[in-house]
Design a protein around this motif. Structure first.
Motif, PDB file in Angstrom:
ATOM      1  N   ARG A 289      -4.354 -24.337   2.048  1.00 54.65           N
ATOM      2  CA  ARG A 289      -4.374 -23.603   1.148  1.00 54.65           C
ATOM      3  C   ARG A 289      -5.848 -22.391   1.451  1.00 54.65           C
ATOM      4  NH1 ARG A 289      -5.018 -26.379  -4.858  1.00 54.65           N
ATOM      5  NH2 ARG A 289      -2.787 -27.448  -4.604  1.00 54.65           N
ATOM      6  N   VAL A 290      -6.793 -22.941   2.005  1.00 52.54           N
ATOM      7  CA  VAL A 290      -7.781 -22.077   2.182  1.00 52.54           C
ATOM      8  C   VAL A 290      -7.147 -21.030   3.898  1.00 52.54           C
ATOM      9  CG1 VAL A 290      -9.742 -21.901   3.947  1.00 52.54           C
ATOM     10  CG2 VAL A 290      -9.915 -23.637   2.543  1.00 52.54           C
ATOM     11  N   LEU A 291      -6.123 -21.762   4.855  1.00 50.30           N
ATOM     12  CA  LEU A 291      -5.384 -20.844   5.996  1.00 50.30           C
ATOM     13  C   LEU A 291      -4.428 -19.881   5.557  1.00 50.30           C
ATOM     14  CD1 LEU A 291      -5.204 -23.248   8.562  1.00 50.30           C
ATOM     15  CD2 LEU A 291      -7.165 -21.895   8.232  1.00 50.30           C
ATOM     16  N   ALA A 292      -3.721 -19.925   3.903  1.00 51.41           N
ATOM     17  CA  ALA A 292      -2.582 -19.817   3.839  1.00 51.41           C
ATOM     18  C   ALA A 292      -4.220 -18.289   3.142  1.00 51.41           C
ATOM     19  CB  ALA A 292      -2.259 -19.923   2.539  1.00 51.41           C
ATOM     20  N   ALA A 293      -4.733 -18.886   1.852  1.00 53.01           N
ATOM     21  CA  ALA A 293      -5.492 -17.768   1.575  1.00 53.01           C
ATOM     22  C   ALA A 293      -6.241 -16.762   2.461  1.00 53.01           C
ATOM     23  CB  ALA A 293      -6.957 -18.544   0.705  1.00 53.01           C
ATOM     24  N   HIS A 294      -6.984 -17.243   3.603  1.00 53.40           N
ATOM     25  CA  HIS A 294      -7.832 -16.091   4.212  1.00 53.40           C
ATOM     26  C   HIS A 294      -6.996 -16.079   5.570  1.00 53.40           C
ATOM     27  CE1 HIS A 294     -11.462 -16.606   2.535  1.00 53.40           C
ATOM     28  NE2 HIS A 294     -11.091 -18.229   2.153  1.00 53.40           N
ATOM     29  N   LEU A 295      -6.044 -16.098   6.262  1.00 49.78           N
ATOM     30  CA  LEU A 295      -5.332 -15.605   7.227  1.00 49.78           C
ATOM     31  C   LEU A 295      -3.512 -15.485   6.571  1.00 49.78           C
ATOM     32  CD1 LEU A 295      -6.352 -18.669   9.767  1.00 49.78           C
ATOM     33  CD2 LEU A 295      -7.581 -16.298   9.479  1.00 49.78           C
ATOM     34  N   ARG A 296      -2.755 -16.567   6.208  1.00 44.82           N
ATOM     35  CA  ARG A 296      -1.576 -16.236   5.774  1.00 44.82           C
ATOM     36  C   ARG A 296      -1.862 -14.738   5.309  1.00 44.82           C
ATOM     37  NH1 ARG A 296       2.580 -18.746   4.855  1.00 44.82           N
ATOM     38  NH2 ARG A 296       3.145 -16.697   4.171  1.00 44.82           N
ATOM     39  N   ARG A 297      -2.671 -14.425   4.125  1.00 47.61           N
ATOM     40  CA  ARG A 297      -1.865 -13.321   3.194  1.00 47.61           C
ATOM     41  C   ARG A 297      -2.161 -12.030   3.704  1.00 47.61           C
ATOM     42  NH1 ARG A 297      -4.381 -15.221  -1.870  1.00 47.61           N
ATOM     43  NH2 ARG A 297      -2.528 -16.838  -2.052  1.00 47.61           N
ATOM     44  N   PRO A 298      -3.806 -12.078   4.369  1.00 45.04           N
ATOM     45  CA  PRO A 298      -3.945 -10.223   5.268  1.00 45.04           C
ATOM     46  C   PRO A 298      -2.415 -10.431   6.119  1.00 45.04           C
ATOM     47  CG  PRO A 298      -6.014 -12.368   4.755  1.00 45.04           C
ATOM     48  CD  PRO A 298      -4.819 -12.845   4.889  1.00 45.04           C
ATOM     49  N   LEU A 299      -2.070 -11.246   6.648  1.00 47.91           N
ATOM     50  CA  LEU A 299      -0.825 -10.858   7.756  1.00 47.91           C
ATOM     51  C   LEU A 299       0.505 -10.356   7.287  1.00 47.91           C
ATOM     52  CD1 LEU A 299      -1.507 -13.551  10.621  1.00 47.91           C
ATOM     53  CD2 LEU A 299      -1.789 -11.802  10.598  1.00 47.91           C
ATOM     54  N   ASP A 300       0.797 -11.061   5.556  1.00 49.03           N
ATOM     55  CA  ASP A 300       1.834 -10.442   4.605  1.00 49.03           C
ATOM     56  C   ASP A 300       1.466  -9.610   4.315  1.00 49.03           C
ATOM     57  OD1 ASP A 300       3.383 -13.078   5.132  1.00 49.03           O
ATOM     58  OD2 ASP A 300       2.378 -14.144   3.132  1.00 49.03           O
ATOM     59  N   ASP A 301      -0.167  -9.402   4.586  1.00 52.44           N
ATOM     60  CA  ASP A 301       0.219  -7.567   3.672  1.00 52.44           C
ATOM     61  C   ASP A 301       0.086  -6.948   4.887  1.00 52.44           C
ATOM     62  OD1 ASP A 301      -0.652  -8.839   1.366  1.00 52.44           O
ATOM     63  OD2 ASP A 301      -3.196  -8.585   1.338  1.00 52.44           O
ATOM     64  N   VAL A 302       0.001  -6.906   6.118  1.00 56.00           N
ATOM     65  CA  VAL A 302       0.282  -6.301   7.064  1.00 56.00           C
ATOM     66  C   VAL A 302       1.774  -5.746   7.452  1.00 56.00           C
ATOM     67  CG1 VAL A 302      -0.105  -5.543   9.418  1.00 56.00           C
ATOM     68  CG2 VAL A 302      -1.398  -6.685   8.605  1.00 56.00           C
ATOM     69  N   SER A 303       2.048  -7.420   7.062  1.00 59.85           N
ATOM     70  CA  SER A 303       3.463  -6.956   7.205  1.00 59.85           C
ATOM     71  C   SER A 303       4.199  -6.178   6.249  1.00 59.85           C
ATOM     72  CB  SER A 303       4.247  -8.294   7.114  1.00 59.85           C
ATOM     73  OG  SER A 303       3.819  -9.631   8.264  1.00 59.85           O
ATOM     74  N   VAL A 304       3.685  -6.020   4.814  1.00 64.48           N
ATOM     75  CA  VAL A 304       4.748  -5.646   3.660  1.00 64.48           C
ATOM     76  C   VAL A 304       4.479  -4.156   4.425  1.00 64.48           C
ATOM     77  CG1 VAL A 304       3.862  -4.395   1.821  1.00 64.48           C
ATOM     78  CG2 VAL A 304       4.406  -6.488   2.623  1.00 64.48           C
ATOM     79  N   ILE A 305       3.228  -3.702   4.956  1.00 63.52           N
ATOM     80  CA  ILE A 305       3.544  -2.420   5.462  1.00 63.52           C
ATOM     81  C   ILE A 305       3.837  -1.817   6.753  1.00 63.52           C
ATOM     82  CG2 ILE A 305       1.693   0.307   6.664  1.00 63.52           C
ATOM     83  CD1 ILE A 305       1.784  -1.016   3.363  1.00 63.52           C
TER      84      ILE A 305
END
Length: 436
Positions: A289-305
């Motif tokens: 959960r910690v990795l998803a919140a702090h690492l996965r989510r920012p990478l997903d946001d970059v992918s959205v762009i």
């Protein structure tokens, strides 16, 4: 106009930024429209590229496609899209869950191998018919072995990320069809990347078996180093810096590692996406959960762009107007072969394992979903010089058709739950996939 240090003109940079803005707006609009009609967002984004390309916008007076996306700007757009693709492949590798496969390993392996073998064989058979018309790319002769292996690979693909999204949206994630399709698609993905790595090495070696052996040996060494050396080092780094909450620094180091790993595989002679995928594969999964919140989510946001840029750059390479009457017949053959390989290859082992006809049919339909994974493989083939423009157009259309047909063909009646699987011992853990 003042030239920049890299030799890129300021007006090219401005045109690239405008192009990205147009891509994001049109991609978001058609992506949302696709979701409203029950299709994955990727369908709308690829369609946006086709709409903005020579197939539609280019037909209007004034050469609007060239004005929006000048030829000298497209390499810049492609470079931006490759950054998004590499980061996305890192997340795909990171999200590859062996725990999805373990509870249903035997049945999933049977479905996956059966569908891959049949689809690959039919793809090679289709290559025999298609090769004489597509054996030269940009003036360079392509060997039949490279072309046929790639066609077999293209037919064998199942798109794990898009499949996970379809299962979630159709409430099939906790059914035995959903569990089997996810596990089988995970195996499919790994085998497809291995096949593409072989094609990549084959083309890079240009038929020189000594060079091919060198690429193979270097690849084995690279994988061993990643598993034996890099994996424990990353694990220690992630746990230590996570405890210290050094998230921005950790994200920067991981992204640097992804790009370095991608460069190594490119230097070896296989496509850079393998480096990104393997770097993600050796990433630790915990603390989840910690990795998803702090690492996965920012990478997903970059992918959205950045990922829409990849989809639409892909669509810009599709020129429906360039297809001849003979090409349309070839397209029908490609779609028929793609569907037959996956549907029959998945339905037969599913029925033999005790699934009903309805469940077996749905499993076949889901395994026939190609989406994003197919586009990645097609773009890799273009960069390797294996596909000409007409063949690329036909295979992109095939990917769209096989992905779009999944949702309408799925049964709407309630499926048996995952606990009813013949080989299941424990429920499938919740599966997540990168956003598409």
């Amino acid at each position: 106009m003042r030239a920049l240090a890299a030799g890129v003109q300021e007006d090219q940079i401005a045109a690239m930024l405008l192009g990205i803005g147009v891509i994001l707006l049109v991609g978001a609009g058609l992506g949302a429209l696709a979701r409203k009609v029950g299709q994955p967002k990727v369908i709308g984004e690829i369609t946006a590229g086709i709409v903005l390309g020579p197939s539609l916008l280019g037909l209007f007076p004034g050469n609007l496609t060239e004005r929006l996306f000048p030829s000298d700007v497209r390499p810049l757009l492609s470079a931006v899209s490759q950054v998004g693709l590499v980061l996305f492949m890192f997340v795909v590798g990171w999200e590859f869950e062996r725990r999805l496969i373990r509870p249903h390993a035997r049945l999933a392996a049977g479905v996956s191998l059966s569908s891959i073998v049949l689809a690959f064989g039919l793809g090679v058979a289709a290559a025999v018919v298609l090769y004489p018309h597509h054996d030269t790319v940009a003036g360079k002769h392509i060997s039949f072995l490279a072309f046929a292996t790639f066609m077999g690979t293209a037919m064998s693909v199942t798109a794990f990320p898009v499949l996970a999204r379809i299962l979630a949206e159709n409430k099939l994630m906790d059914t035995r069809v959903g569990a089997l399709s996810l596990a089988s698609a995970a195996i499919d993905d790994v085998l497809a990347w291995c096949l593409l790595a072989y094609v990549s090495a084959l083309v890079s070696s240009d038929g020189d078996y000594a060079d091919l052996a060198r690429i193979g040996a270097l690849s084995v060494v690279y994988v061993a180093v990643m598993l034996v050396v890099v994996r424990p080092l990353i694990s220690r780094l992630v746990w230590r810096w996570a405890a210290m909450e050094r998230w921005p620094a950790l994200l920067a180091v991981l992204c640097a590692g992804v790009f370095a790993s991608s460069w190594v595989t490119s230097w070896i002679g296989i496509h850079q996406i393998f480096g990104a995928f393997l770097f993600g594969f050796v990433m630790p999964r915990e603390p989840r959960r910690v990795l998803a919140a702090h690492l996965r989510r920012p990478l997903d946001d970059v992918s959205v762009i950045l990922l829409p840029v990849f989809f639409i750059v892909t669509g810009l390479g599709v020129d429906l107007g360039a297809l001849t009457a003979a090409d349309c017949l070839a397209l029908a053959l490609v779609v028929a072969v793609a569907c037959a390989g996956k549907l029959l290859g998945a339905i037969a082992p599913a029925r033999l394992s005790g699934l009903s006809w309805r469940e077996a049919k749905d499993l076949g339909v889901l395994m026939n979903t190609r989406g994003l994974t197919e586009l990645i493989i097609l773009n890799a083939a273009v960069s390797l010089g294996v596909l000409d423009g007409r063949m690329f157009t036909m295979l992109v259309i095939m990917a769209l058709v096989t992905t779009a047909m999944a949702a309408p063909l799925l049964s709407r009646r309630e499926h048996l739950t995952v606990g009813d699987l013949p080989t299941t011992r424990t429920p499938v853990a919740d599966a997540t996939a990168p956003r598409t």
